[in-house]
Design a protein around this motif. Sequence first.
Motif, PDB file in Angstrom:
ATOM      1  N   THR A   1      -7.744  -7.876  -0.930  1.00 49.24           N
ATOM      2  CA  THR A   1      -7.589  -6.339  -1.222  1.00 49.24           C
ATOM      3  C   THR A   1      -7.736  -5.863   0.189  1.00 49.24           C
ATOM      4  O   THR A   1      -8.185  -6.213   1.194  1.00 49.24           O
ATOM      5  CB  THR A   1      -9.261  -6.504  -1.745  1.00 49.24           C
ATOM      6  N   GLY A   2      -7.413  -4.945   0.845  1.00 49.50           N
ATOM      7  CA  GLY A   2      -7.863  -4.156   1.647  1.00 49.50           C
ATOM      8  C   GLY A   2      -6.264  -4.366   3.249  1.00 49.50           C
ATOM      9  O   GLY A   2      -6.704  -4.647   4.269  1.00 49.50           O
ATOM     10  N   VAL A   3      -5.635  -5.041   2.476  1.00 50.44           N
ATOM     11  CA  VAL A   3      -5.436  -6.381   3.579  1.00 50.44           C
ATOM     12  C   VAL A   3      -4.291  -5.373   4.295  1.00 50.44           C
ATOM     13  O   VAL A   3      -3.616  -5.839   5.514  1.00 50.44           O
ATOM     14  CB  VAL A   3      -4.846  -7.592   3.618  1.00 50.44           C
ATOM     15  N   GLY A   4      -3.720  -4.785   3.575  1.00 47.00           N
ATOM     16  CA  GLY A   4      -2.863  -3.429   3.799  1.00 47.00           C
ATOM     17  C   GLY A   4      -1.388  -3.570   4.253  1.00 47.00           C
ATOM     18  O   GLY A   4      -0.052  -3.390   3.920  1.00 47.00           O
ATOM     19  N   LYS A   5      -0.979  -4.102   1.943  1.00 51.75           N
ATOM     20  CA  LYS A   5      -0.277  -4.327   1.064  1.00 51.75           C
ATOM     21  C   LYS A   5       1.170  -3.297   0.913  1.00 51.75           C
ATOM     22  O   LYS A   5       1.605  -3.022   1.098  1.00 51.75           O
ATOM     23  CB  LYS A   5      -0.514  -4.737  -0.012  1.00 51.75           C
ATOM     24  N   THR A   6       0.007  -1.804   0.596  1.00 56.82           N
ATOM     25  CA  THR A   6       0.727  -0.519   0.548  1.00 56.82           C
ATOM     26  C   THR A   6       1.107   0.065   1.755  1.00 56.82           C
ATOM     27  O   THR A   6       2.369   0.145   1.613  1.00 56.82           O
ATOM     28  CB  THR A   6      -0.466   0.452   0.233  1.00 56.82           C
ATOM     29  N   THR A   7       0.568  -0.348   2.487  1.00 54.90           N
ATOM     30  CA  THR A   7       0.594   0.420   3.870  1.00 54.90           C
ATOM     31  C   THR A   7       1.535  -0.476   5.004  1.00 54.90           C
ATOM     32  O   THR A   7       2.767   0.327   4.885  1.00 54.90           O
ATOM     33  CB  THR A   7      -0.678   0.228   4.837  1.00 54.90           C
TER      34      THR A   7
ATOM     35  N   THR B   1       2.144  -6.491  11.660  1.00 53.48           N
ATOM     36  CA  THR B   1       2.346  -4.899  11.781  1.00 53.48           C
ATOM     37  C   THR B   1       0.496  -4.926  12.823  1.00 53.48           C
ATOM     38  O   THR B   1      -0.688  -5.275  12.471  1.00 53.48           O
ATOM     39  CB  THR B   1       1.099  -4.075  10.178  1.00 53.48           C
TER      40      THR B   1
ATOM     41  N   GLN C   1      -1.647   7.286  -3.567  1.00 58.01           N
ATOM     42  CA  GLN C   1      -1.417   6.784  -2.225  1.00 58.01           C
ATOM     43  C   GLN C   1       0.376   5.643  -2.130  1.00 58.01           C
ATOM     44  O   GLN C   1       1.011   6.469  -1.466  1.00 58.01           O
ATOM     45  CB  GLN C   1      -2.080   5.320  -2.112  1.00 58.01           C
TER      46      GLN C   1
ATOM     47  N   ARG D   1      -7.055   0.549  -9.037  1.00 57.86           N
ATOM     48  CA  ARG D   1      -7.557   1.619  -8.710  1.00 57.86           C
ATOM     49  C   ARG D   1      -6.957   3.220  -9.141  1.00 57.86           C
ATOM     50  O   ARG D   1      -6.033   2.803  -8.730  1.00 57.86           O
ATOM     51  CB  ARG D   1      -8.025   1.795  -6.919  1.00 57.86           C
TER      52      ARG D   1
ATOM     53  N   LYS E   1      -3.045  -6.445  11.258  1.00 60.30           N
ATOM     54  CA  LYS E   1      -4.279  -6.049  11.822  1.00 60.30           C
ATOM     55  C   LYS E   1      -4.432  -7.044  12.790  1.00 60.30           C
ATOM     56  O   LYS E   1      -5.638  -7.265  13.715  1.00 60.30           O
ATOM     57  CB  LYS E   1      -5.210  -5.800  11.001  1.00 60.30           C
TER      58      LYS E   1
ATOM     59  N   GLY F   1      -0.783  -1.883  13.194  1.00 60.71           N
ATOM     60  CA  GLY F   1      -2.117  -0.639  13.643  1.00 60.71           C
ATOM     61  C   GLY F   1      -1.343   0.352  11.745  1.00 60.71           C
ATOM     62  O   GLY F   1      -0.726  -0.733  10.933  1.00 60.71           O
ATOM     63  N   GLN F   2      -2.037   1.613  11.805  1.00 56.12           N
ATOM     64  CA  GLN F   2      -2.524   1.936  10.550  1.00 56.12           C
ATOM     65  C   GLN F   2      -0.382   2.479  10.661  1.00 56.12           C
ATOM     66  O   GLN F   2      -0.903   3.495   9.987  1.00 56.12           O
ATOM     67  CB  GLN F   2      -3.098   2.999  10.977  1.00 56.12           C
TER      68      GLN F   2
ATOM     69  N   ASP G   1      -3.797  -5.878  15.970  1.00 55.36           N
ATOM     70  CA  ASP G   1      -4.658  -4.572  16.796  1.00 55.36           C
ATOM     71  C   ASP G   1      -6.152  -4.473  16.635  1.00 55.36           C
ATOM     72  O   ASP G   1      -6.811  -4.364  17.618  1.00 55.36           O
ATOM     73  CB  ASP G   1      -4.270  -3.376  16.304  1.00 55.36           C
ATOM     74  N   GLU G   2      -7.120  -5.597  15.252  1.00 51.43           N
ATOM     75  CA  GLU G   2      -7.895  -5.785  15.209  1.00 51.43           C
ATOM     76  C   GLU G   2      -9.372  -6.941  15.648  1.00 51.43           C
ATOM     77  O   GLU G   2      -9.684  -6.856  14.884  1.00 51.43           O
ATOM     78  CB  GLU G   2      -8.853  -4.792  14.101  1.00 51.43           C
TER      79      GLU G   2
HETATM   80  N1  LIG Z   1      -5.846  -0.870  12.340  1.00 50.09           N
HETATM   81  C1  LIG Z   1      -4.957  -1.920  12.082  1.00 50.09           C
HETATM   82  N2  LIG Z   1      -4.734  -1.290  10.397  1.00 50.09           N
HETATM   83  C2  LIG Z   1      -4.566  -1.185   9.104  1.00 50.09           C
HETATM   84  C3  LIG Z   1      -2.927  -2.504   9.095  1.00 50.09           C
HETATM   85  N3  LIG Z   1      -2.586  -2.028   8.262  1.00 50.09           N
HETATM   86  C4  LIG Z   1      -3.142  -1.667   7.437  1.00 50.09           C
HETATM   87  N4  LIG Z   1      -4.021  -1.039   7.702  1.00 50.09           N
HETATM   88  C5  LIG Z   1      -4.568   0.257   6.953  1.00 50.09           C
HETATM   89  O1  LIG Z   1      -5.868  -0.863   6.725  1.00 50.09           O
HETATM   90  C6  LIG Z   1      -6.345   0.155   5.504  1.00 50.09           C
HETATM   91  C7  LIG Z   1      -6.423  -0.442   4.174  1.00 50.09           C
HETATM   92  O2  LIG Z   1      -4.385  -0.748   3.471  1.00 50.09           O
HETATM   93  P1  LIG Z   1      -3.688  -0.605   2.242  1.00 50.09           P
HETATM   94  O3  LIG Z   1      -2.270  -0.692   2.191  1.00 50.09           O
HETATM   95  O4  LIG Z   1      -4.241   0.413   1.689  1.00 50.09           O
HETATM   96  O5  LIG Z   1      -4.761  -2.230   2.083  1.00 50.09           O
HETATM   97  P2  LIG Z   1      -3.964  -2.508   1.058  1.00 50.09           P
HETATM   98  O6  LIG Z   1      -3.946  -4.491   0.808  1.00 50.09           O
HETATM   99  O7  LIG Z   1      -3.086  -1.847   0.211  1.00 50.09           O
HETATM  100  O8  LIG Z   1      -5.962  -2.085   0.156  1.00 50.09           O
HETATM  101  P3  LIG Z   1      -5.635  -2.763  -1.718  1.00 50.09           P
HETATM  102  O9  LIG Z   1      -4.521  -1.594  -2.348  1.00 50.09           O
HETATM  103  O10 LIG Z   1      -6.668  -1.729  -1.920  1.00 50.09           O
HETATM  104  O11 LIG Z   1      -6.141  -4.025  -2.051  1.00 50.09           O
HETATM  105  C8  LIG Z   1      -6.350   1.320   5.089  1.00 50.09           C
HETATM  106  O12 LIG Z   1      -6.872   1.798   6.174  1.00 50.09           O
HETATM  107  C9  LIG Z   1      -4.790   0.786   6.635  1.00 50.09           C
HETATM  108  O13 LIG Z   1      -4.124   1.927   6.822  1.00 50.09           O
HETATM  109  C10 LIG Z   1      -2.824  -2.694  10.526  1.00 50.09           C
HETATM  110  O14 LIG Z   1      -1.912  -3.289  10.747  1.00 50.09           O
HETATM  111  N5  LIG Z   1      -3.902  -2.305  11.801  1.00 50.09           N
END
Ligand SMILES: Nc1nc2c(ncn2[C@@H]2O[C@H](COP(=O)(O)OP(=O)(O)OP(=O)(O)O)[C@@H](O)[C@H]2O)c(=O)[nH]1
Length: 421
Positions: free
Chosen positions: A234-240, A396, A272, A266, A371, A398-399, A373-374
């Motif tokens: 979860t939340g690793v940035g898949k969709t982005t 990646t 999104q 969700r 991430k 950044g956002q 950058d984090e």
């Molecule tokens: N700092 C940073 N944030 C990132 C990066 N990639 C994604 N994010 C942020 O991470 C958060 C979650 O990104 P999502 O793309 O929604 O992650 P996900 O894996 O699709 O999340 P779920 O679908 O909930 O599992 C968002 O706030 C993004 O902007 C990155 O490379 N760096």
Amino acid sequence: MTINKYQGKTKEEAVEKAKQELGAGAVVLNVKEIKPKGMFKMFKNTLYEVTAAVEEKEAFPAQTLRSETKPVHDTISLAADEKITIPGVARENTRPAVAPAPAEQEVVPMKEAKRESTNEGLEKRLENLSNILEKQFSVEEMRKSHPVEPQEKENRTEGFQFIKMLYRTLLENDVNEKYVNQIMDEAEKVLHNGSSVDSILSNVYQKLILKFDQPQTIELTGKKPKVIFFIGPTGVGKTTTLAKIASRYKVDKEKKVAFLTADTYRIAATEQLRIYANILDAPMSIIYTPEEMNDAIARVSEYDLVFVDTAGFSHRNEAQCQDMKKLIDGLDEAYEKEVYLVLSATTKYKDLLEIADTYKEIANYKLIFTKLDETITYGNILNIKLYSGAKLSYMTSGQNVPDDIEVFDTQKIVKQLLGGR
Ligand SMILES: Nc1nc2c(ncn2[C@@H]2O[C@H](COP(=O)(O)OP(=O)(O)OP(=O)(O)O)[C@@H](O)[C@H]2O)c(=O)[nH]1
Ligand SMILES: [Mg+2]
């Protein structure tokens, strides 16, 4: 290791030549732009020179790290008759050095070592690595035809200290101790008593580049559509990340892209993805079952790429793991697929190991690290690459969609692991 240089009108052309000669396992050590010179330079094109290498044998078989029970050793021998002591490092899983240091080789305490690892000299050398590699390359060529001259003692001591510093720097950057030892062991085999600091640096750099391997991104074979799954916690940035990559293919490469989302856990997840689909003017479908997925893909059969977003879930949730496997396995065999496991560079090492294992049961994946950058330490990227045996693809930092993504830049990451900025 075989190292050669190849030139082309583009970087890609030079890499292609390297692969034709050295095989698919060739990795790029360095890329140099050769600007035209002389009176008629305006009529000549810039050339790209790629230094590529191939390792003769696979050093780290995949999936060996956790089953390994052998303790790591504390010393690195630079030559058969001379041992250097690796100083103790204040890490939980690192044993302190036990071997007494020979008189001329001072053991540097950890605090001092930290200071030393941010050593300006090392940073400068890393910035200058292209030149060092150039120099090394010509030295390699020379050595082929000339026997190695005995080197001075001074040079040797400097080399010992430098190798210790590289060792500590890699550990401080969270490269697993087992891998650090292996890399240093391999490097030491080709180094000799008088090896200069530059030749040690370029050797360890080359070893690391080979360990990372050549990144592998989406491959367009011409067969349409190709289906690309994004899976991961979860939340690793898949969709982005999916949106960033899709945008590159749509806008820069003018490919037809379509979106599917299997993330129905969700409510906000589909919205999104819909926003990105609207921006890119790409069709999007929500799917609940493998059958619905195949039907939705059939509706966009003339598209080049179908990007499938999936719900993030805990790798410890058996039922969700099974559902994901069913979805990916359920893709009609008529379609080619690629699966990308998206991992955050900020996740803890032990968790990453478990995630890598669990997702191996689901599909054969390539790795995307997000991430960057984090965090300030990138050692886990190498640890997981070597542990899983999977190819790296994108990274990646950044956002921002679509800007904050690039093809995995091995040279950049290796320089950082060695103490560069
Ligand atoms: N700092 C940073 N944030 C990132 C990066 N990639 C994604 N994010 C942020 O991470 C958060 C979650 O990104 P999502 O793309 O929604 O992650 P996900 O894996 O699709 O999340 P779920 O679908 O909930 O599992 C968002 O706030 C993004 O902007 C990155 O490379 N760096
Ligand atoms: Mg998502």
